[in-house]
Design a protein around this motif. Structure first.
Motif, PDB file in Angstrom:
ATOM      1  N   SER A  69       0.826  -1.208   0.000  1.00 25.20           N
ATOM      2  CA  SER A  69       0.000   0.000   0.000  1.00 25.20           C
ATOM      3  C   SER A  69       0.856   1.252   0.000  1.00 25.20           C
ATOM      4  CB  SER A  69      -0.901   0.027   1.239  1.00 25.20           C
ATOM      5  OG  SER A  69      -1.770  -1.072   1.220  1.00 25.20           O
ATOM      6  N   ILE A  70       0.355   2.285  -0.675  1.00 24.68           N
ATOM      7  CA  ILE A  70       1.035   3.576  -0.677  1.00 24.68           C
ATOM      8  C   ILE A  70       0.247   4.495   0.247  1.00 24.68           C
ATOM      9  CG2 ILE A  70       1.715   5.553  -2.074  1.00 24.68           C
ATOM     10  CD1 ILE A  70       1.978   3.636  -4.443  1.00 24.68           C
ATOM     11  N   PHE A  71       0.911   5.053   1.232  1.00 29.17           N
ATOM     12  CA  PHE A  71       0.263   5.875   2.228  1.00 29.17           C
ATOM     13  C   PHE A  71       0.405   7.369   1.985  1.00 29.17           C
ATOM     14  CE2 PHE A  71       1.128   1.862   4.401  1.00 29.17           C
ATOM     15  CZ  PHE A  71      -0.158   1.537   4.810  1.00 29.17           C
ATOM     16  N   GLY A  72       0.955   7.790   0.849  1.00 25.13           N
ATOM     17  CA  GLY A  72       1.083   9.208   0.547  1.00 25.13           C
ATOM     18  C   GLY A  72       2.361   9.844   1.052  1.00 25.13           C
ATOM     19  N   PHE A  73       3.316   9.055   1.444  1.00 24.40           N
ATOM     20  CA  PHE A  73       4.596   9.609   1.866  1.00 24.40           C
ATOM     21  C   PHE A  73       5.702   8.687   1.392  1.00 24.40           C
ATOM     22  CE2 PHE A  73       3.155   6.899   5.286  1.00 24.40           C
ATOM     23  CZ  PHE A  73       4.276   6.169   5.618  1.00 24.40           C
ATOM     24  N   LYS A  74       6.906   9.203   1.402  1.00 22.95           N
ATOM     25  CA  LYS A  74       8.050   8.390   1.009  1.00 22.95           C
ATOM     26  C   LYS A  74       9.229   8.732   1.902  1.00 22.95           C
ATOM     27  CE  LYS A  74       9.485  11.641  -2.499  1.00 22.95           C
ATOM     28  NZ  LYS A  74       9.827  11.864  -3.881  1.00 22.95           N
ATOM     29  N   ILE A  75      10.193   7.888   1.914  1.00 21.54           N
ATOM     30  CA  ILE A  75      11.385   8.108   2.718  1.00 21.54           C
ATOM     31  C   ILE A  75      12.327   9.010   1.929  1.00 21.54           C
ATOM     32  CG2 ILE A  75      13.395   7.024   3.778  1.00 21.54           C
ATOM     33  CD1 ILE A  75      11.644   4.555   4.218  1.00 21.54           C
TER      34      ILE A  75
END
Length: 111
Positions: free
Chosen positions: A2-8
């Motif tokens: 899942s993509i939660f709308g943030f990235k590292i």
């Protein structure tokens, strides 16, 4: 996954022992006011270019000290040399001369 709308984000750590500080040292020799700045932000608060371009002499100096020359030069190129920062600096730093010296020193070599 899942993509939660943030990235590292990549690390912004700077290894100070590996920095090439020759141009910063040259700037401090030619314009000793570079070391006198206490990063109070008075210059940024009065800068008419800051609200449109993010210009901040305080950030420029910190970026130069940390080896981020491209970012500093790009930000500094937004300066209009109006002199408002010169009038409000509590340390009496000649900001115009400092900006001109920065552009002279950091323009000489490819960034």
């Amino acid at each position: 996954m899942s993509i939660f709308g943030f990235k590292i984000s990549p690390s912004s750590a700077i290894n100070l022992s590996e920095l090439d500080t020759r141009r910063w040292d040259e700037l401090c020799r030619k314009a000793p006011d570079a070391r006198r700045c206490m990063a109070c932000g008075s210059c940024s608060a009065t800068c008419p270019a800051a609200q449109f371009s993010g210009m901040s002499l305080r950030k420029v100096l910190l970026d130069l000290q940390r080896g981020r020359e491209k970012e500093a030069y790009r930000m500094m190129s937004n300066c209009m040399l109006c002199g408002k920062c010169l009038m409000v600096c509590p340390r009496g730093i000649n900001t115009r001369e400092l900006i001109l010296k920065i552009s002279q020193i950091y323009k000489e070599e490819d960034r």
